[in-house]
Design a protein around this motif. Structure first.
Motif, PDB file in Angstrom:
ATOM      1  N   ASN A 189       0.938  -1.421   0.059  1.00  0.00           N
ATOM      2  CA  ASN A 189       0.091   0.111   0.145  1.00  0.00           C
ATOM      3  C   ASN A 189       0.946   1.365  -0.051  1.00  0.00           C
ATOM      4  O   ASN A 189       0.833   2.126  -0.732  1.00  0.00           O
ATOM      5  CB  ASN A 189      -0.971  -0.078   1.488  1.00  0.00           C
ATOM      6  CG  ASN A 189      -2.022   1.033   1.092  1.00  0.00           C
ATOM      7  OD1 ASN A 189      -2.612   1.178   0.218  1.00  0.00           O
ATOM      8  ND2 ASN A 189      -2.398   1.547   2.253  1.00  0.00           N
ATOM      9  N   SER A 190       1.864   1.376   0.804  1.00  0.00           N
ATOM     10  CA  SER A 190       2.729   2.549   0.943  1.00  0.00           C
ATOM     11  C   SER A 190       3.510   2.646  -0.220  1.00  0.00           C
ATOM     12  O   SER A 190       3.554   3.855  -0.710  1.00  0.00           O
ATOM     13  CB  SER A 190       3.886   2.443   2.184  1.00  0.00           C
ATOM     14  OG  SER A 190       2.957   2.267   3.389  1.00  0.00           O
ATOM     15  N   ILE A 191       4.060   1.477  -0.929  1.00  0.00           N
ATOM     16  CA  ILE A 191       4.868   1.733  -2.143  1.00  0.00           C
ATOM     17  C   ILE A 191       3.917   2.137  -3.374  1.00  0.00           C
ATOM     18  O   ILE A 191       4.426   3.020  -4.079  1.00  0.00           O
ATOM     19  CB  ILE A 191       5.361   0.174  -2.425  1.00  0.00           C
ATOM     20  CG1 ILE A 191       6.192  -0.005  -1.221  1.00  0.00           C
ATOM     21  CG2 ILE A 191       6.198  -0.021  -3.587  1.00  0.00           C
ATOM     22  CD1 ILE A 191       6.803  -1.361  -0.837  1.00  0.00           C
ATOM     23  N   VAL A 192       2.786   1.662  -3.354  1.00  0.00           N
ATOM     24  CA  VAL A 192       1.646   2.012  -4.486  1.00  0.00           C
ATOM     25  C   VAL A 192       1.417   3.451  -4.434  1.00  0.00           C
ATOM     26  O   VAL A 192       1.549   4.226  -5.447  1.00  0.00           O
ATOM     27  CB  VAL A 192       0.551   1.111  -4.721  1.00  0.00           C
ATOM     28  CG1 VAL A 192      -0.358   1.614  -5.741  1.00  0.00           C
ATOM     29  CG2 VAL A 192       1.098  -0.519  -4.813  1.00  0.00           C
ATOM     30  N   SER A 193       1.380   3.780  -3.149  1.00  0.00           N
ATOM     31  CA  SER A 193       0.877   5.415  -3.070  1.00  0.00           C
ATOM     32  C   SER A 193       2.145   6.109  -3.267  1.00  0.00           C
ATOM     33  O   SER A 193       1.678   7.146  -4.254  1.00  0.00           O
ATOM     34  CB  SER A 193       0.667   5.510  -1.556  1.00  0.00           C
ATOM     35  OG  SER A 193      -0.532   4.763  -1.000  1.00  0.00           O
ATOM     36  N   LEU A 194       3.313   5.771  -3.211  1.00  0.00           N
ATOM     37  CA  LEU A 194       4.222   6.631  -3.329  1.00  0.00           C
ATOM     38  C   LEU A 194       4.497   6.491  -5.016  1.00  0.00           C
ATOM     39  O   LEU A 194       5.207   7.461  -5.426  1.00  0.00           O
ATOM     40  CB  LEU A 194       5.825   6.129  -2.644  1.00  0.00           C
ATOM     41  CG  LEU A 194       5.963   6.405  -1.231  1.00  0.00           C
ATOM     42  CD1 LEU A 194       7.085   5.908  -0.517  1.00  0.00           C
ATOM     43  CD2 LEU A 194       5.665   7.942  -1.205  1.00  0.00           C
TER      44      LEU A 194
END
Ligand SMILES: NC(=O)c1ccc[n+]([C@@H]2O[C@H](COP(=O)([O-])OP(=O)(O)OC[C@H]3O[C@@H](n4cnc5c(N)ncnc54)[C@H](OP(=O)(O)O)[C@@H]3O)[C@@H](O)[C@H]2O)c1
Length: 66
Positions: free
Chosen positions: A40-45
């Protein structure tokens, strides 16, 4: 941080994300987080718009100290 500074004028953003201790092949599925949570964090970034931050370190959407 070096790449973020070097690429700042180009508009390319460079951020880092910590996935947390995540159950994957890497750790024999001993991690306590799911790969959905980690991703989730990686896709957001990876999908920041032009006003998004650069040069930060993130965990679950929050910036944390390096
Ligand atoms: N799991 C954690 O708790 C955790 C925490 C912090 C950081 N990390 C870091 O996150 C990274 C990934 O870890 P992970 O837990 O997701 O490991 P993983 O479950 O072993 O996944 C590694 C992935 O990398 C792919 N891969 C390996 N060599 C490749 C290559 N030459 N070309 C393309 N893809 C390749 C593998 O593809 P195949 O399946 O096709 O082999 C697999 O999908 C590592 O650098 C690890 O240090 C993990």
């Amino acid at each position: 941080m070096a790449f973020a500074k070097e690429l700042a004028a180009s508009g390319v953003k460079v951020n880092a994300a910590y996935p947390g201790y995540t159950a994957t092949d890497f750790d024999g599925h001993s991690g306590y987080r799911t790969f959905e949570q980690a991703a989730n964090s990686i896709v957001s970034l990876a999908t920041l718009d032009e006003n998004g931050p650069t040069g930060g370190f993130y965990f679950d959407g929050a910036e944390v100290p390096c």
